[in-house]
Design a protein around this motif. Structure first.
Motif, PDB file in Angstrom:
ATOM      1  N   PRO A 160       0.800  -1.235   0.000  1.00 55.24           N
ATOM      2  CA  PRO A 160       0.000   0.000   0.000  1.00 55.24           C
ATOM      3  C   PRO A 160       0.828   1.277   0.000  1.00 55.24           C
ATOM      4  N   LYS A 161       1.952   1.284   0.687  1.00 50.71           N
ATOM      5  CA  LYS A 161       2.763   2.509   0.766  1.00 50.71           C
ATOM      6  C   LYS A 161       3.369   2.890  -0.580  1.00 50.71           C
ATOM      7  N   ASP A 162       3.377   1.966  -1.530  1.00 46.57           N
ATOM      8  CA  ASP A 162       3.931   2.233  -2.860  1.00 46.57           C
ATOM      9  C   ASP A 162       2.851   2.565  -3.887  1.00 46.57           C
ATOM     10  N   CYS A 163       1.620   2.767  -3.411  1.00 43.14           N
ATOM     11  CA  CYS A 163       0.486   3.046  -4.300  1.00 43.14           C
ATOM     12  C   CYS A 163       0.123   4.527  -4.273  1.00 43.14           C
ATOM     13  N   ILE A 164      -0.412   5.002  -5.374  1.00 41.41           N
ATOM     14  CA  ILE A 164      -0.985   6.343  -5.452  1.00 41.41           C
ATOM     15  C   ILE A 164      -2.421   6.215  -5.961  1.00 41.41           C
ATOM     16  N   VAL A 165      -3.337   6.895  -5.284  1.00 43.18           N
ATOM     17  CA  VAL A 165      -4.754   6.861  -5.629  1.00 43.18           C
ATOM     18  C   VAL A 165      -5.135   8.168  -6.324  1.00 43.18           C
ATOM     19  N   ILE A 166      -5.953   8.043  -7.384  1.00 45.42           N
ATOM     20  CA  ILE A 166      -6.505   9.206  -8.081  1.00 45.42           C
ATOM     21  C   ILE A 166      -8.013   9.206  -7.819  1.00 45.42           C
ATOM     22  N   GLU A 167      -8.487  10.208  -7.116  1.00 43.06           N
ATOM     23  CA  GLU A 167      -9.870  10.260  -6.631  1.00 43.06           C
ATOM     24  C   GLU A 167     -10.489  11.620  -6.887  1.00 43.06           C
ATOM     25  N   ASP A 168     -11.817  11.659  -6.864  1.00 43.97           N
ATOM     26  CA  ASP A 168     -12.509  12.946  -6.934  1.00 43.97           C
ATOM     27  C   ASP A 168     -13.441  13.158  -5.752  1.00 43.97           C
ATOM     28  N   SER A 169     -13.582  12.168  -4.878  1.00 49.78           N
ATOM     29  CA  SER A 169     -14.511  12.289  -3.754  1.00 49.78           C
ATOM     30  C   SER A 169     -13.766  12.333  -2.428  1.00 49.78           C
ATOM     31  N   LEU A 170     -14.353  13.023  -1.468  1.00 53.55           N
ATOM     32  CA  LEU A 170     -13.754  13.084  -0.133  1.00 53.55           C
ATOM     33  C   LEU A 170     -13.767  11.727   0.560  1.00 53.55           C
ATOM     34  N   PRO A 171     -14.862  10.933   0.472  1.00 53.54           N
ATOM     35  CA  PRO A 171     -14.789   9.589   1.056  1.00 53.54           C
ATOM     36  C   PRO A 171     -13.686   8.740   0.436  1.00 53.54           C
TER      37      PRO A 171
END
Length: 220
Positions: A160-171
């Motif tokens: 997980p520490k090597d992952c990047i998330v692309i999101e548009d929502s606060l949750p």
């Protein structure tokens, strides 16, 4: 550093479904006895599963919703999406750049597989993601729980520490933070709140064209 895995949210990041989905949702909620606009639905519920939304409406608003209410909304969404769903502007080029550099990527979404397959196909993106879809329907808790992102990381065999998330929502951004993942929050929507994005430890950005450089992609 270049990430070892990029996890894309689906709705609002890959496919432009939010406006239609919130119009459908507001209609269902209104028929149950609570007047709410599509914009209010967006602010309150975007990023959450429909099952979670049903629970919130029962617990917080006292609405009497059928056991299959979430399934009814899903069916109405799919019908509404039949008219066609567009890709988020600029996202196809981002995915092409990620692929060209050999960086693993996947989708981690609150939506079910049927919905993802339909909307991604309509937007011309399914071929990029059909083998790397992860849905909250497979985990105990939807966003803002980190379950879906941890599930995706495990499936892709990346820490997980090597992952990047692309999101548009606060949750979704809260889920990324609690999963121990870095995140970028897409704030092109006028209803987005960059300060709340920053408060969740994410970096806001307004244009998909800027994302490759933010991700540290070589040559971006």
């Amino acid at each position: 550093m270049t990430p070892k895995l990029i996890i894309f949210d689906c709705d609002g990041i890959l496919v432009d479904t939010e406006k239609v989905a919130n119009e459908v949702l507001s209609g269902f909620i209104a028929r149950a006895g609570l007047t709410i606009t599509p914009d209010e639905c967006h602010l309150r519920f975007t990023g959450r599963t429909l099952d979670t939304i049903r629970s919130l409406l029962i617990e917080e608003e006292g609405l009497d919703l059928e056991e299959d209410w979430a399934d009814q909304v899903r069916a109405a969404d799919l019908e509404a999406f039949q008219s066609g769903i567009e890709a988020i502007p600029g996202i196809k080029d981002v995915v092409e750049q990620v692929r060209a550099r050999g960086i693993p990527y996947c989708v981690g979404s609150s939506g079910k597989y049927e919905k993802m397959n339909m909307t991604l196909a309509s937007a011309g993106l399914l071929d990029y993601f059909k083998d790397v879809l992860y849905s909250a329907q497979d985990v105990p808790h939807g966003k803002p729980s980190p379950d879906i992102f941890l599930y995706a990381a495990k499936g892709m065999k990346v820490d997980p520490k090597d992952c990047i998330v692309i999101e548009d929502s606060l949750p979704g951004l809260q889920a990324a933070r609690d999963a121990g993942m870095a995140a970028f929050g897409y704030v092109a929507d006028p209803l987005s709140n960059p300060e709340k994005v920053r408060a969740l430890g994410a970096i806001p950005f307004e244009r998909m064209e800027d994302l490759p450089a933010l991700l540290g992609l070589p040559g971006a």
